[in-house]
Write a protein that holds these residues in place. Sequence first.
Motif, mmCIF file in Angstrom:
data_model
loop_
_atom_site.group_PDB
_atom_site.id
_atom_site.type_symbol
_atom_site.label_atom_id
_atom_site.label_comp_id
_atom_site.label_asym_id
_atom_site.label_seq_id
_atom_site.Cartn_x
_atom_site.Cartn_y
_atom_site.Cartn_z
ATOM 1 N N ALA A 1 -2.446 -56.790 47.574
ATOM 2 C CA ALA A 1 -1.783 -57.686 48.529
ATOM 3 C C ALA A 1 -0.674 -56.952 49.292
ATOM 4 O O ALA A 1 -0.476 -57.181 50.486
ATOM 5 N N ALA A 2 0.029 -56.060 48.603
ATOM 6 C CA ALA A 2 1.114 -55.312 49.249
ATOM 7 C C ALA A 2 0.559 -54.360 50.316
ATOM 8 O O ALA A 2 1.152 -54.201 51.384
ATOM 9 N N CYS A 3 -0.586 -53.757 50.032
ATOM 10 C CA CYS A 3 -1.214 -52.859 51.015
ATOM 11 C C CYS A 3 -1.650 -53.635 52.249
ATOM 12 O O CYS A 3 -1.432 -53.199 53.387
ATOM 13 N N VAL A 4 -2.237 -54.795 52.026
ATOM 14 C CA VAL A 4 -2.661 -55.647 53.145
ATOM 15 C C VAL A 4 -1.433 -56.072 53.960
ATOM 16 O O VAL A 4 -1.427 -56.020 55.198
ATOM 17 N N GLN A 5 -0.384 -56.458 53.247
ATOM 18 C CA GLN A 5 0.841 -56.901 53.933
ATOM 19 C C GLN A 5 1.452 -55.780 54.762
ATOM 20 O O GLN A 5 1.916 -56.002 55.880
ATOM 21 N N LEU A 6 1.452 -54.579 54.210
ATOM 22 C CA LEU A 6 2.044 -53.465 54.954
ATOM 23 C C LEU A 6 1.287 -53.198 56.250
ATOM 24 O O LEU A 6 1.904 -52.868 57.269
ATOM 25 N N ARG A 7 -0.019 -53.337 56.208
ATOM 26 C CA ARG A 7 -0.791 -53.170 57.446
ATOM 27 C C ARG A 7 -0.266 -54.099 58.532
ATOM 28 O O ARG A 7 -0.117 -53.706 59.684
ATOM 29 N N GLN A 8 0.014 -55.341 58.159
ATOM 30 C CA GLN A 8 0.540 -56.303 59.142
ATOM 31 C C GLN A 8 1.935 -55.890 59.618
ATOM 32 O O GLN A 8 2.221 -55.920 60.813
ATOM 33 N N PHE A 9 2.790 -55.485 58.679
ATOM 34 C CA PHE A 9 4.137 -55.032 59.064
ATOM 35 C C PHE A 9 4.043 -53.872 60.063
ATOM 36 O O PHE A 9 4.754 -53.834 61.065
ATOM 37 N N GLN A 10 3.163 -52.927 59.764
ATOM 38 C CA GLN A 10 3.019 -51.760 60.646
ATOM 39 C C GLN A 10 2.509 -52.161 62.028
ATOM 40 O O GLN A 10 2.972 -51.644 63.043
ATOM 41 N N GLU A 11 1.572 -53.102 62.042
ATOM 42 C CA GLU A 11 1.022 -53.543 63.328
ATOM 43 C C GLU A 11 2.067 -54.230 64.182
ATOM 44 O O GLU A 11 2.165 -53.996 65.380
ATOM 45 N N VAL A 12 2.871 -55.078 63.539
ATOM 46 C CA VAL A 12 3.905 -55.803 64.281
ATOM 47 C C VAL A 12 5.009 -54.855 64.728
ATOM 48 O O VAL A 12 5.456 -54.894 65.868
ATOM 49 N N ALA A 13 5.450 -53.985 63.817
ATOM 50 C CA ALA A 13 6.571 -53.091 64.131
ATOM 51 C C ALA A 13 6.135 -51.913 65.008
ATOM 52 O O ALA A 13 6.953 -51.301 65.676
ATOM 53 N N GLN A 14 4.864 -51.607 64.997
ATOM 54 C CA GLN A 14 4.343 -50.476 65.769
ATOM 55 C C GLN A 14 5.032 -49.165 65.436
ATOM 56 O O GLN A 14 5.385 -48.374 66.318
ATOM 57 N N ARG A 15 5.283 -48.961 64.153
ATOM 58 C CA ARG A 15 5.822 -47.671 63.725
ATOM 59 C C ARG A 15 5.501 -47.452 62.248
ATOM 60 O O ARG A 15 5.039 -48.373 61.560
ATOM 61 N N ALA A 16 5.775 -46.244 61.794
ATOM 62 C CA ALA A 16 5.499 -45.903 60.400
ATOM 63 C C ALA A 16 6.438 -46.678 59.485
ATOM 64 O O ALA A 16 7.635 -46.747 59.726
ATOM 65 N N LEU A 17 5.880 -47.281 58.473
ATOM 66 C CA LEU A 17 6.645 -47.987 57.444
ATOM 67 C C LEU A 17 5.902 -47.728 56.155
ATOM 68 O O LEU A 17 4.691 -47.533 56.174
ATOM 69 N N TYR A 18 6.622 -47.739 55.042
ATOM 70 C CA TYR A 18 5.902 -47.570 53.787
ATOM 71 C C TYR A 18 6.134 -48.736 52.842
ATOM 72 O O TYR A 18 7.047 -49.530 53.040
ATOM 73 N N MET A 19 5.284 -48.836 51.857
ATOM 74 C CA MET A 19 5.417 -49.875 50.834
ATOM 75 C C MET A 19 5.566 -49.196 49.484
ATOM 76 O O MET A 19 4.811 -48.290 49.138
ATOM 77 N N SER A 20 6.563 -49.651 48.754
ATOM 78 C CA SER A 20 6.828 -49.123 47.421
ATOM 79 C C SER A 20 6.421 -50.192 46.411
ATOM 80 O O SER A 20 6.833 -51.346 46.525
ATOM 81 N N VAL A 21 5.578 -49.830 45.452
ATOM 82 C CA VAL A 21 5.036 -50.819 44.519
ATOM 83 C C VAL A 21 5.298 -50.355 43.077
ATOM 84 O O VAL A 21 5.069 -49.187 42.740
ATOM 85 N N ASN A 22 5.791 -51.276 42.267
ATOM 86 C CA ASN A 22 6.061 -50.963 40.859
ATOM 87 C C ASN A 22 4.765 -50.888 40.063
ATOM 88 O O ASN A 22 3.930 -51.784 40.140
ATOM 89 N N ILE A 23 4.626 -49.824 39.295
ATOM 90 C CA ILE A 23 3.474 -49.680 38.404
ATOM 91 C C ILE A 23 4.020 -49.659 36.970
ATOM 92 O O ILE A 23 4.789 -48.768 36.609
ATOM 93 N N SER A 24 3.627 -50.647 36.193
ATOM 94 C CA SER A 24 4.161 -50.759 34.828
ATOM 95 C C SER A 24 3.523 -49.706 33.927
ATOM 96 O O SER A 24 2.462 -49.161 34.249
ATOM 97 N N PRO A 25 4.149 -49.428 32.785
ATOM 98 C CA PRO A 25 3.578 -48.428 31.864
ATOM 99 C C PRO A 25 2.127 -48.731 31.482
ATOM 100 O O PRO A 25 1.279 -47.839 31.474
ATOM 101 N N ARG A 26 1.854 -49.991 31.198
ATOM 102 C CA ARG A 26 0.505 -50.343 30.753
ATOM 103 C C ARG A 26 -0.520 -50.210 31.877
ATOM 104 O O ARG A 26 -1.664 -49.810 31.640
#
Length: 279
Positions: free
Chosen positions: A96-121
Amino acid sequence: AKDTGKARCLIYSPRLNGPSEHDISLEAAMFQAVREGEFLLYYQPIVDARTRQIQGFETLMRWKHPTLGLVPPVRFIPIAEANGLINLLGAWALKAACVQLRQFQEVAQRALYMSVNISPRQFRNDKFLDVLDDALAFSGLSGDSLVLEITEGTLMIDPVHAEAILVKMTERRARIAIDDFGTGYSSLAYLKRFPISVLKIDRTFIKDLPESSKDAAICNTILDLAKHLNLSVVAEGVETEEQMHFIESRGCHYVQGYLTGKPMPAHAALAALSEKTYA
Ligand code: C2E
Ligand code: CA
Ligand code: CA
Ligand code: CA
């Protein structure tokens, strides 16, 4: 279960004395919540310390329970980590975060990144790389727009396995951030051995700045270390202009905190992206 490792369970389980009754009812409610779609994602801006322009966002999970209200992640993530539900929730969040970032990038028209927490498990799960590939393929996001946040503890469970997974993650061009840097059991040797790009200075080192000379020394040292190792640094939990000034004057390039933006739903993040907030 195949997921053994007693030591790990002892070290990382937040409930050393077994689950409380409250946790058990929360746990039951969580399975229901997954079916009902009560989990959602908030996004907190990560900004350039100098210009305050948004560079990216950290994805933070929220649980909107119909009667309990907003259950904080410190309550439900440890339960999900213990019962394995984190694999399902984490896979959903990453996609969902990857999909959301695509929209953010499209609206902002510039490079943006998404940082996602990955738990130990999640990190240790056999299917993790498939989950990552699926999120990238489904969203069409390029791997270099993704930062995956792991803690020192995640690396220490099984460093040989961790190294192999990290290398595979960077083959997808995702960057690796060490979350809560300096708070876990760590060894600086890992910074040399593993393909790490970002250090996130934990809020506990920021909150008493600039008065605390010990915290100032710790932050200065992390920033020096990062500079020499060519790593980016994000200061977490910056709440005041004084903290911002301190951290920026010491050469910290990125900031994430209430001062520059709280975690917010996607529509608010989109609005924040179209604001011009130059300091
Ligand atoms: P974290 O990864 O260290 O996330 C940063 C936490 O600091 C977030 O709390 C954020 O709301 C909070 N924060 C940011 N700026 C400030 C500030 O200026 N002041 C204060 N007081 N707090 C600030 P949150 O959202 O409650 O999340 C807590 C923890 O739950 C996270 O800590 C992370 O460990 C875990 N978490 C949240 N979402 C996820 C997720 O999707 N997956 C996994 N595995 N863990 C998650
Ligand atoms: Ca984090
Ligand atoms: Ca953190
Ligand atoms: Ca933290």
